[in-house]
Design a protein around this motif. Sequence first.
Motif, PDB file in Angstrom:
ATOM      1  N   UNK A   1       0.835  -1.205   0.000  1.00 26.45           N
ATOM      2  CA  UNK A   1       0.000   0.000   0.000  1.00 26.45           C
ATOM      3  C   UNK A   1       0.866   1.251   0.000  1.00 26.45           C
ATOM      4  N   UNK A   2       0.611   2.112  -0.994  1.00 26.91           N
ATOM      5  CA  UNK A   2       1.292   3.406  -1.081  1.00 26.91           C
ATOM      6  C   UNK A   2       0.230   4.480  -0.888  1.00 26.91           C
ATOM      7  N   UNK A   3       0.380   5.265   0.160  1.00 29.02           N
ATOM      8  CA  UNK A   3      -0.625   6.290   0.470  1.00 29.02           C
ATOM      9  C   UNK A   3       0.013   7.666   0.358  1.00 29.02           C
ATOM     10  N   UNK A   4      -0.398   8.408  -0.685  1.00 30.69           N
ATOM     11  CA  UNK A   4       0.158   9.738  -0.897  1.00 30.69           C
ATOM     12  C   UNK A   4       1.662   9.653  -1.091  1.00 30.69           C
TER      13      UNK A   4
ATOM     14  N   UNK B   1       3.714   9.115   1.319  1.00 28.83           N
ATOM     15  CA  UNK B   1       4.275   8.443   2.487  1.00 28.83           C
ATOM     16  C   UNK B   1       5.040   7.187   2.131  1.00 28.83           C
ATOM     17  N   UNK B   2       5.641   6.602   3.133  1.00 29.54           N
ATOM     18  CA  UNK B   2       6.407   5.382   2.959  1.00 29.54           C
ATOM     19  C   UNK B   2       5.466   4.206   2.731  1.00 29.54           C
ATOM     20  N   UNK B   3       5.736   3.359   1.739  1.00 30.17           N
ATOM     21  CA  UNK B   3       4.875   2.189   1.501  1.00 30.17           C
ATOM     22  C   UNK B   3       4.826   1.283   2.731  1.00 30.17           C
ATOM     23  N   UNK B   4       3.674   0.635   2.904  1.00 27.23           N
ATOM     24  CA  UNK B   4       3.497  -0.301   4.014  1.00 27.23           C
ATOM     25  C   UNK B   4       2.974  -1.614   3.458  1.00 27.23           C
ATOM     26  N   UNK B   5       3.229  -2.683   4.173  1.00 25.22           N
ATOM     27  CA  UNK B   5       2.787  -4.012   3.781  1.00 25.22           C
ATOM     28  C   UNK B   5       1.674  -4.481   4.701  1.00 25.22           C
TER      29      UNK B   5
ATOM     30  N   UNK C   1     -10.436  11.205  -4.464  1.00 23.40           N
ATOM     31  CA  UNK C   1      -9.453  10.149  -4.230  1.00 23.40           C
ATOM     32  C   UNK C   1      -9.276   9.356  -5.520  1.00 23.40           C
ATOM     33  N   UNK C   2      -8.064   8.902  -5.742  1.00 23.46           N
ATOM     34  CA  UNK C   2      -7.779   7.994  -6.848  1.00 23.46           C
ATOM     35  C   UNK C   2      -7.107   6.755  -6.279  1.00 23.46           C
ATOM     36  N   UNK C   3      -7.643   5.593  -6.626  1.00 24.42           N
ATOM     37  CA  UNK C   3      -7.056   4.331  -6.223  1.00 24.42           C
ATOM     38  C   UNK C   3      -6.531   3.627  -7.469  1.00 24.42           C
ATOM     39  N   UNK C   4      -5.252   3.355  -7.496  1.00 24.86           N
ATOM     40  CA  UNK C   4      -4.655   2.605  -8.595  1.00 24.86           C
ATOM     41  C   UNK C   4      -4.369   1.201  -8.082  1.00 24.86           C
TER      42      UNK C   4
ATOM     43  N   UNK D   1      -4.061 -12.618 -10.538  1.00 26.97           N
ATOM     44  CA  UNK D   1      -5.030 -13.683 -10.292  1.00 26.97           C
ATOM     45  C   UNK D   1      -6.291 -13.137  -9.624  1.00 26.97           C
ATOM     46  N   UNK D   2      -6.740 -11.987 -10.140  1.00 27.29           N
ATOM     47  CA  UNK D   2      -7.987 -11.348  -9.690  1.00 27.29           C
ATOM     48  C   UNK D   2      -7.918 -10.801  -8.262  1.00 27.29           C
ATOM     49  N   UNK D   3      -6.751 -10.818  -7.675  1.00 28.41           N
ATOM     50  CA  UNK D   3      -6.579 -10.270  -6.326  1.00 28.41           C
ATOM     51  C   UNK D   3      -5.712  -9.033  -6.400  1.00 28.41           C
ATOM     52  N   UNK D   4      -6.103  -7.984  -5.657  1.00 29.48           N
ATOM     53  CA  UNK D   4      -5.324  -6.744  -5.638  1.00 29.48           C
ATOM     54  C   UNK D   4      -4.074  -6.952  -4.801  1.00 29.48           C
ATOM     55  N   UNK D   5      -2.916  -6.868  -5.450  1.00 28.94           N
ATOM     56  CA  UNK D   5      -1.643  -7.079  -4.755  1.00 28.94           C
ATOM     57  C   UNK D   5      -0.963  -5.765  -4.381  1.00 28.94           C
ATOM     58  N   UNK D   6      -1.277  -4.716  -5.132  1.00 26.84           N
ATOM     59  CA  UNK D   6      -0.667  -3.415  -4.860  1.00 26.84           C
ATOM     60  C   UNK D   6      -1.729  -2.337  -5.019  1.00 26.84           C
TER      61      UNK D   6
END
Length: 317
Positions: free
Chosen positions: A229-232, A234-238, A289-292, A297-302
């Motif tokens: 997850x990348x939010x704005x 900020x530093x990515x988090x898992x 808001x924009x979500x990319x 395999x049909x699952x959101x990984x990032x």
Amino acid sequence: MGYEAHIQPTDAELAIAARGGDCTCLGVLLERHRARLYAAALRVLGFRPEAEDAVHDTFLIALRHIGDVKDPQAVVGWLHTVLHRCCLQQLRRRRGEMLTAEVPDRPDDGLNVEERLEKAALREWIWNAMSKLPEPLRVTAMLRYFGSYQSYEELAAILAIPIGTIRSRLSEAKRKLAEMLLDTAGLVNSESRQQSQEHQRFYFEIFDGLNRHGERDRFLRHFAEDLYLVRGGGKPVLGRSHLAWEIDSDTEAGVRLEPQRVLGAGNVIVVEGRFSNPPEDPLHCPPGVALVIFLRNRTARRLHLHLSPRPPVIDDD
């Protein structure tokens, strides 16, 4: 179009067929005038990569707006006007000036970009071509040409990459899309259209379930447990738990996220939405808001989550 191979169609005939959604004819029209357009760009910009970029920009604008050309007899003049605007855009970029609209004399027919693409029957080709781009080019082009957040600064913030990388990706994406238009125009993959429609139905449905029926777990199951997850800026988090915290916090505050546009090409999805804040706390979340979303395999990984001080612009390109 139905003309014999030995008969050369006029520019107007090609424009009429292209307005009806014939990508082959649009490709023929652009190929016929590519050399002249490039020469015109060189006169304005000099022997620089920007000249080729301006021609590619013109091709992409023609793909999206050929259906808006009212007078087919004037299509060549329209192409040169588009090119001139694109050249001015390049000059303003050099000077760091504010950019203006790219498309000249487009009638305000009350249709949004999705409806205009449907009207021109070119949407299938565009999304099929987009799905063939490498993922980094694809997501950048989707945001730049079909999203609401189009400035290089916004794209850099959403994707968490430098502005220079945005520029190089867009240049490469434009070149590849232009080549596909000229080389493979007319080869439409209906599966791309169906997949895009499925993405739209799915995301509108799970957001509706989250907002109206509290289907939190169903929504979260779409995202991998080890979500990146990348939010704005900020530093990515898992971890999906970070997204769950965002959702629970907003739900507790009475905030709803309402999707306004869903774009899908291959495994890349862009969801643009607006926040609906409670009356007692109207500034709890920013308007847009924009979500990319990157699927495997049909699952959101990032997931890249970008908060915006303005809601998405649905009626503009």
